[in-house]
Design an enzyme around this catalytic site. Structure first.
Site, PDB file in Angstrom:
ATOM      1  N   GLU A   1       0.849  -1.214   0.000  1.00 41.97           N
ATOM      2  CA  GLU A   1       0.000   0.000   0.000  1.00 41.97           C
ATOM      3  C   GLU A   1       0.880   1.259   0.000  1.00 41.97           C
ATOM      4  O   GLU A   1       0.510   2.304   0.512  1.00 41.97           O
ATOM      5  CB  GLU A   1      -0.956  -0.025   1.193  1.00 41.97           C
ATOM      6  CG  GLU A   1      -2.364   0.449   0.895  1.00 41.97           C
ATOM      7  CD  GLU A   1      -3.233  -0.564   0.159  1.00 41.97           C
ATOM      8  OE1 GLU A   1      -2.749  -1.680  -0.130  1.00 41.97           O
ATOM      9  OE2 GLU A   1      -4.384  -0.227  -0.164  1.00 41.97           O
TER      10      GLU A   1
HETATM   11  C1  FAD Z   1       2.692  -9.677   0.126  1.00 38.94           C
HETATM   12  C2  FAD Z   1       2.434  -8.590  -0.862  1.00 38.94           C
HETATM   13  C3  FAD Z   1       1.143  -8.304  -1.229  1.00 38.94           C
HETATM   14  C4  FAD Z   1       0.900  -7.280  -2.136  1.00 38.94           C
HETATM   15  N1  FAD Z   1      -0.380  -7.048  -2.485  1.00 38.94           N
HETATM   16  C5  FAD Z   1      -0.643  -6.130  -3.430  1.00 38.94           C
HETATM   17  C6  FAD Z   1      -1.959  -5.928  -3.889  1.00 38.94           C
HETATM   18  O1  FAD Z   1      -2.903  -6.555  -3.416  1.00 38.94           O
HETATM   19  N2  FAD Z   1      -2.172  -5.019  -4.888  1.00 38.94           N
HETATM   20  C7  FAD Z   1      -1.151  -4.314  -5.417  1.00 38.94           C
HETATM   21  O2  FAD Z   1      -1.387  -3.516  -6.309  1.00 38.94           O
HETATM   22  N3  FAD Z   1       0.106  -4.480  -4.995  1.00 38.94           N
HETATM   23  C8  FAD Z   1       0.388  -5.380  -4.020  1.00 38.94           C
HETATM   24  N4  FAD Z   1       1.669  -5.569  -3.613  1.00 38.94           N
HETATM   25  C9  FAD Z   1       2.732  -4.767  -4.217  1.00 38.94           C
HETATM   26  C10 FAD Z   1       3.245  -3.701  -3.254  1.00 38.94           C
HETATM   27  O3  FAD Z   1       2.291  -2.668  -3.081  1.00 38.94           O
HETATM   28  C11 FAD Z   1       4.586  -3.165  -3.793  1.00 38.94           C
HETATM   29  O4  FAD Z   1       5.531  -4.207  -3.687  1.00 38.94           O
HETATM   30  C12 FAD Z   1       5.052  -1.950  -3.035  1.00 38.94           C
HETATM   31  O5  FAD Z   1       4.197  -0.842  -3.245  1.00 38.94           O
HETATM   32  C13 FAD Z   1       6.471  -1.514  -3.429  1.00 38.94           C
HETATM   33  O6  FAD Z   1       6.587  -1.409  -4.805  1.00 38.94           O
HETATM   34  P1  FAD Z   1       7.748  -2.190  -5.569  1.00 38.94           P
HETATM   35  O7  FAD Z   1       7.786  -3.586  -5.050  1.00 38.94           O
HETATM   36  O8  FAD Z   1       7.568  -1.955  -7.011  1.00 38.94           O
HETATM   37  O9  FAD Z   1       9.074  -1.488  -5.029  1.00 38.94           O
HETATM   38  P2  FAD Z   1       9.953  -0.419  -5.812  1.00 38.94           P
HETATM   39  O10 FAD Z   1       9.071   0.694  -6.295  1.00 38.94           O
HETATM   40  O11 FAD Z   1      10.811  -1.139  -6.772  1.00 38.94           O
HETATM   41  O12 FAD Z   1      10.825   0.148  -4.620  1.00 38.94           O
HETATM   42  C14 FAD Z   1      12.072  -0.427  -4.211  1.00 38.94           C
HETATM   43  C15 FAD Z   1      12.670   0.469  -3.139  1.00 38.94           C
HETATM   44  O13 FAD Z   1      12.914   1.779  -3.689  1.00 38.94           O
HETATM   45  C16 FAD Z   1      12.220   2.750  -2.937  1.00 38.94           C
HETATM   46  N5  FAD Z   1      11.723   3.787  -3.824  1.00 38.94           N
HETATM   47  C17 FAD Z   1      11.005   3.645  -4.981  1.00 38.94           C
HETATM   48  N6  FAD Z   1      10.709   4.843  -5.499  1.00 38.94           N
HETATM   49  C18 FAD Z   1      11.248   5.787  -4.671  1.00 38.94           C
HETATM   50  C19 FAD Z   1      11.269   7.209  -4.664  1.00 38.94           C
HETATM   51  N7  FAD Z   1      10.672   7.926  -5.607  1.00 38.94           N
HETATM   52  N8  FAD Z   1      11.933   7.826  -3.651  1.00 38.94           N
HETATM   53  C20 FAD Z   1      12.529   7.105  -2.661  1.00 38.94           C
HETATM   54  N9  FAD Z   1      12.526   5.748  -2.617  1.00 38.94           N
HETATM   55  C21 FAD Z   1      11.890   5.098  -3.597  1.00 38.94           C
HETATM   56  C22 FAD Z   1      11.071   2.001  -2.282  1.00 38.94           C
HETATM   57  O14 FAD Z   1      10.589   2.683  -1.116  1.00 38.94           O
HETATM   58  C23 FAD Z   1      11.724   0.678  -1.948  1.00 38.94           C
HETATM   59  O15 FAD Z   1      12.483   0.806  -0.759  1.00 38.94           O
HETATM   60  C24 FAD Z   1       1.957  -6.553  -2.694  1.00 38.94           C
HETATM   61  C25 FAD Z   1       3.273  -6.849  -2.315  1.00 38.94           C
HETATM   62  C26 FAD Z   1       3.510  -7.845  -1.405  1.00 38.94           C
HETATM   63  C27 FAD Z   1       4.942  -8.143  -1.007  1.00 38.94           C
END
Ligand code: FAD
Length: 212
Positions: A195
Site C-alpha cells: 500500500e
Molecule cells: C505480500 C504482498 C502483497 C501485495 N499485495 C498487493 C496488492 O494486493 N495489490 C497491489 O497492487 N500491490 C500489491 N503488492 C505490491 C506492493 O504494493 C509493492 O511491492 C510496493 O508498493 C512496493 O513497490 P515495488 O515492489 O515496485 O518497489 P519499488 O518501487 O521497486 O521500490 C524499491 C525500493 O525503492 C524505494 N523507492 C522507490 N521509489 C522511490 C522514490 N521515488 N523515492 C525514494 N525511494 C523510492 C522504495 O521505497 C523501496 O524501498 C503486494 C506486495 C507484497 C509483497
C-alpha cells in the site's frame, strides 16, 4: 488495470473486472513469503484476455485516479493491521515479563524491561490516535491523504519496533517459533512495504505539506 491508451501516460490507464475462468487469465505460483503466510499472494497473467466494455470500472482512462483513491483509503487499513500487531506484541511482552524470572525476580521488576514496555505502549497509543484520526476524516468526507500516510508510516514503524522489543524481552524464546513474537515481526514488516512503502509515505506527506 491496463494501459488502454499509451500516448496518454497515466491518464490512459483503465480499471477492469476480469472474472475467474476468462480466456487467457492464469495465476502464477504461490509466493513463499517472509510473513502474512496465511494470506496467499501470487501474480496474475493475462494473455490476450477479451474484456467486455461493461466490465470497465468507473470510466476508461480513470484507472490511475481509481488506484490512488484505493491506496489512500487502504493505507488506513494497513495502519490498523499494524496497530493489531503492535498491540499483540505489547501484550506478549507484558505477559512474558511477569512469568520469566531472572536473578530471583520476574523480569518486569527490571527498569530496562519497564522502560521498553512503557515506550511500546506510548508508541502504540500515538499510532492508534493517528489511525483513528485518518479514519474519522475519511468517514466525514474530509481530506485525509496526508493523515492516512502519516498513520500508515508511523503505525508500521511501531509494529516493527514493538515486535522487535517483544522478541528482545522474550530473550532466546523470542527467536524460536514456540512463541508467537517471531511471527509478529515477520507479519509486521509487510506493513512498511505494501500500500506504498515508507519512503513513498514520506513523499506523500511532504508533497501535501509543500504544495502551493
Ligand atoms: C505480500 C504482498 C502483497 C501485495 N499485495 C498487493 C496488492 O494486493 N495489490 C497491489 O497492487 N500491490 C500489491 N503488492 C505490491 C506492493 O504494493 C509493492 O511491492 C510496493 O508498493 C512496493 O513497490 P515495488 O515492489 O515496485 O518497489 P519499488 O518501487 O521497486 O521500490 C524499491 C525500493 O525503492 C524505494 N523507492 C522507490 N521509489 C522511490 C522514490 N521515488 N523515492 C525514494 N525511494 C523510492 C522504495 O521505497 C523501496 O524501498 C503486494 C506486495 C507484497 C509483497
Amino acid at each position: 488495470m491496463a494501459q488502454t491508451d499509451r500516448e496518454k501516460g497515466y491518464r490512459g490507464i483503465t480499471t477492469f473486472v476480469i472474472e475467474k475462468g476468462a480466456p487467457g487469465f492464469e495465476h502464477g505460483v504461490k509466493e513463499d513469503k517472509l510473513g502474512i503466510r496465511s494470506s496467499d499472494t501470487c501474480s496474475l497473467h493475462f494473455n490476450k484476455t477479451p474484456v467486455p466494455a461493461e466490465n470497465i470500472v468507473w470510466e476508461a482512462g480513470k484507472g490511475f485516479n481509481f488506484a490512488m483513491d484505493t491506496l489512500n483509503g487502504g493505507r488506513i487499513g494497513i495502519a490498523a493491521q499494524a496497530l493489531g500487531i503492535a498491540s499483540a506484541s505489547l501484550d506478549a511482552a507484558i505477559n512474558y515479563s511477569k512469568q520469566r524470572k531472572a536473578f530471583g525476580h520476574p523480569i518486569k521488576d527490571f527498569q530496562a524491561i519497564q522502560f521498553k514496555i512503557a515506550d511500546m505502549a506510548m508508541n502504540l497509543e500515538a499510532a492508534r490516535l493517528l489511525t483513528y484520526r485518518a479514519a474519522m476524516l475519511k468517514d466525514d468526507h474530509q481530506k485525509f491523504v496526508k493523515e492516512a500516510a502519516m498513520a500508515k508510516l508511523f503505525a508500521s514503524k511501531v509494529a516493527v519496533h514493538n515486535a522487535l522489543e517483544a522478541i528482545q524481552i522474550h530473550g532466546g524464546y523470542g527467536y524460536v517459533r514456540e512463541y508467537l513474537v517471531e511471527r509478529y515481526l515477520r507479519d509486521a514488516k509487510i506493513t512498511e512495504i505494501y500500500e506504498g512503502t515508507s519512503e513513498v509515505q514520506h513523499i506523500v506527506i511532504a508533497r501535501e505539506l509543500l504544495k502551493d
